[in-house]
Design an enzyme around this catalytic site. Structure first.
Site, PDB file in Angstrom:
ATOM      1  N   SER A  29      34.991  43.146  40.144  1.00 32.17           N
ATOM      2  CA  SER A  29      34.313  43.525  38.902  1.00 32.17           C
ATOM      3  C   SER A  29      34.166  45.040  38.905  1.00 32.17           C
ATOM      4  O   SER A  29      33.487  45.596  39.761  1.00 32.17           O
ATOM      5  CB  SER A  29      32.942  42.857  38.807  1.00 32.17           C
ATOM      6  OG  SER A  29      32.246  43.314  37.669  1.00 32.17           O
ATOM      7  N   ARG A  30      34.817  45.702  37.950  1.00 30.99           N
ATOM      8  CA  ARG A  30      34.835  47.170  37.955  1.00 30.99           C
ATOM      9  C   ARG A  30      33.619  47.772  37.270  1.00 30.99           C
ATOM     10  O   ARG A  30      33.406  48.971  37.333  1.00 30.99           O
ATOM     11  CB  ARG A  30      36.116  47.672  37.278  1.00 30.99           C
ATOM     12  CG  ARG A  30      37.383  47.184  37.949  1.00 30.99           C
ATOM     13  CD  ARG A  30      38.625  47.857  37.385  1.00 30.99           C
ATOM     14  NE  ARG A  30      39.826  47.261  37.951  1.00 30.99           N
ATOM     15  CZ  ARG A  30      40.566  46.334  37.362  1.00 30.99           C
ATOM     16  NH1 ARG A  30      40.214  45.883  36.170  1.00 30.99           N
ATOM     17  NH2 ARG A  30      41.639  45.848  37.934  1.00 30.99           N
ATOM     18  N   VAL A  31      32.839  46.938  36.591  1.00 36.51           N
ATOM     19  CA  VAL A  31      31.700  47.461  35.823  1.00 36.51           C
ATOM     20  C   VAL A  31      30.398  46.782  36.203  1.00 36.51           C
ATOM     21  O   VAL A  31      29.359  47.421  36.330  1.00 36.51           O
ATOM     22  CB  VAL A  31      31.946  47.293  34.296  1.00 36.51           C
ATOM     23  CG1 VAL A  31      30.771  47.839  33.509  1.00 36.51           C
ATOM     24  CG2 VAL A  31      33.225  47.993  33.882  1.00 36.51           C
ATOM     25  N   ASP A  72      38.203  44.634  32.699  1.00 40.60           N
ATOM     26  CA  ASP A  72      37.376  45.410  33.642  1.00 40.60           C
ATOM     27  C   ASP A  72      37.217  44.681  34.976  1.00 40.60           C
ATOM     28  O   ASP A  72      36.230  44.870  35.679  1.00 40.60           O
ATOM     29  CB  ASP A  72      35.981  45.640  33.045  1.00 40.60           C
ATOM     30  CG  ASP A  72      36.054  46.266  31.664  1.00 40.60           C
ATOM     31  OD1 ASP A  72      36.834  47.209  31.507  1.00 40.60           O
ATOM     32  OD2 ASP A  72      35.348  45.799  30.758  1.00 40.60           O
TER      33      ASP A  72
END
Length: 501
Positions: free
Chosen positions: A365-367, A340
């Site tokens: 950071s995708r989350v 992620d």
């Protein structure tokens, strides 16, 4: 008298017939065709399953790793020199399992769950299979809680949420393990269980890490699983699966877990070695075709459970080593596509004195941004773009061009931002200190300070939040509400600290 004896004998025979139990057992048995390099090829085990544990006649355990029409490939969990051609192999009809339990915290284990730390026998609760399906989508909850690492550049720019899989990637000796260990150290007092899986690492290096964890009081909530460089590829292959099985035990009890895989590059090499020994067809860079599935089924087991299932989580920090900064190589691109987000460590930054050497432009950071507290989100919102503008401006300014006042101010602010982001090894900052520090930077309260004074103010802020009454008020407000207090209160606090510089 004779009649009485006959009746007694009849009763004895009846009782014996009723209590008779046959000792005959039906077993699935095979024989070793060939053995070498930790692999045994076995003929005759027709009823075994993939991942099943088998026993050799000298007591050595093995795990079924390859199913073919006329033979079975078994990886040996011990010294292959004790096995010879023709030896008998028995099926156990049990999938390979790992011991789990609360008492495994503070211990150093091998991937089979055997202790390596000379602290005596293990007292575990139960066994769990090391290969388990990942949690279904409907069993998972939202990632809405931040896992703080104590590293300013990560908590501000690349935040990690509990249940996330964040890759740490970079060349050799750029500080990848240090970031992971710092993240473990920062969980002290936060009720987070930590698991450090060392794959193909030097035993002396892991011993130093264990000693550090012990000295810092972090070993009490940490389990170390070690498959060192001197161990066979079998152990290096099993290590991360043993680690995540233990992590799932704690997650299913409603606890938050942080697991570090150090590193998956060596894990992929061990899997390639086993696959080639078993005669599986090689693909790109000689890796087998299912190398992507190997890491995806491992990392997909990291999750945040729904509240109905206890709300536990597994946060994974896999580590990948690159060669000359090449993130487009086979294994790095595979793991990047599974995770992620990634924390990219750059050699040039490292040797230029920027520690940790995190490239904020290539890291993402995708989350975690969804789990970042509001106070941090507010003060770090423009930080990434400001750093990008600074790098562009700095490359332009090195040619000696004349800059206007606005450009000089941005350049000065950028230099102070880079200085703030520097951090010594194992020097951790709580989230409240980070928020106030970034607020001072973004509000222009550091514009009249030089770089040396900026570092002094940083230390003053950390102490002020612990000692001064108004500092304690600000700290407690951020800690309880996750929001910034009145800006005038923070400005007054920082100006008071500046008088000591």
């Amino acid at each position: 008298m004779a009649k009485l004896n006959i009746e007694q004998m009849t009763e004895v025979i009846k009782r014996q017939i009723e209590s008779f139990e046959s000792d005959a057992k039906l077993e699935s048995i095979g024989r070793v065709l060939s053995v070498g390099d930790g692999i045994a090829l076995v003929y005759g085990l027709k009823q075994v399953k993939m991942g099943e544990m088998v026993l050799f006649n000298n007591g050595l355990k093995g795990m079924v790793f390859n199913l073919e029409e006329h033979r079975v490939g078994v990886i040996l969990l011990g010294d292959s020199h004790t096995i010879k051609e023709g030896d008998i192999v028995k099926a156990t009809h049990q999938i390979f399992e790992m011991p789990v339990g609360e008492n495994l915290l503070g211990r150093v284990l091998d991937p089979l769950g055997e202790p390596l730390d000379l602290k005596g026998n293990l007292h575990f609760e139960k066994y769990l299979p090391i290969e388990r399906p990942a949690k279904q989508v409907m069993e998972r909850g939202r990632i809405n809680e931040s896992l703080q690492t104590g590293i300013k550049v990560i908590d501000a720019l690349i935040p990690i949420g509990k249940g996330q899989r964040e890759l740490i990637i970079g060349d050799r000796q750029t500080g990848k393990t240090t970031i992971a260990i710092d993240a473990i150290l920062n969980q002290k007092g936060k009720d987070v269980v930590c698991i450090y899986v060392a794959i193909g690492q030097k035993e002396s290096s892991v011993a130093s890490i264990v000693q550090l964890l012990n000295d810092k009081g972090a070993l009490d909530y940490t389990t170390v699983i070690l498959a060192g460089a001197s161990k066979e590829g079998t152990f290096q292959y099993l290590a991360p699966f043993s680690g995540v099985t233990l992590a799932e035990y704690f997650m299913e009890k409603g606890k938050d877990v942080l697991i570090v895989y150090d590193d998956l590059s060596k894990h992929a090499v061990a899997y390639r070695e086993l696959s080639l020994l078993l005669g599986r067809p090689p693909g790109r860079e000689a890796y087998p075709g299912d190398i992507f599935y190997l890491h995806s089924r491992l990392l997909e087991r990291s999750a945040k459970l729904s509240d109905e299932l206890g709300g536990g989580s597994i946060t994974a920090l896999p580590i990948i080593e690159t060669q000359n900064g090449d993130v487009s190589a086979y294994i790095p691109t595979n793991v990047i596509s599974i995770t992620d987000g990634q924390i990219y460590l750059e050699s040039e930054l490292f040797y230029a004195g920027m520690r940790p050497a995190v490239n904020a432009g290539l890291s993402v950071s995708r989350v975690g941004g969804q789990a970042q507290i509001k106070a941090m989100k507010k003060v770090s919102g423009t930080l990434r773009i400001n750093l990008a503008n600074y790098r562009e401006l700095a490359s332009f300014a090195q040619f000696g061009s004349d800059l206007d006042e606005n450009a000089k101010r941005r350049l000065d602010r950028g230099e102070k931002t880079m200085e703030i982001m520097k951090q010594d090894v194992h020097e951790l900052y709580n989230i409240e200190t980070q928020v106030i520090l970034l607020f001072a930077l973004q509000s222009g309260l550091m514009d009249d300070l030089n770089l040396k004074q900026v570092k002094v103010l940083e230390d003053e802020i950390e102490q002020g939040l612990r000692i001064i009454e108004e500092g304690k008020t600000i700290r407690d407000h951020i800690r309880t509400t996750h929001e910034l207090p009145e800006e005038s209160l923070i400005i007054e606090f920082i100006n008071r600290l500046k008088r000591f510089i």
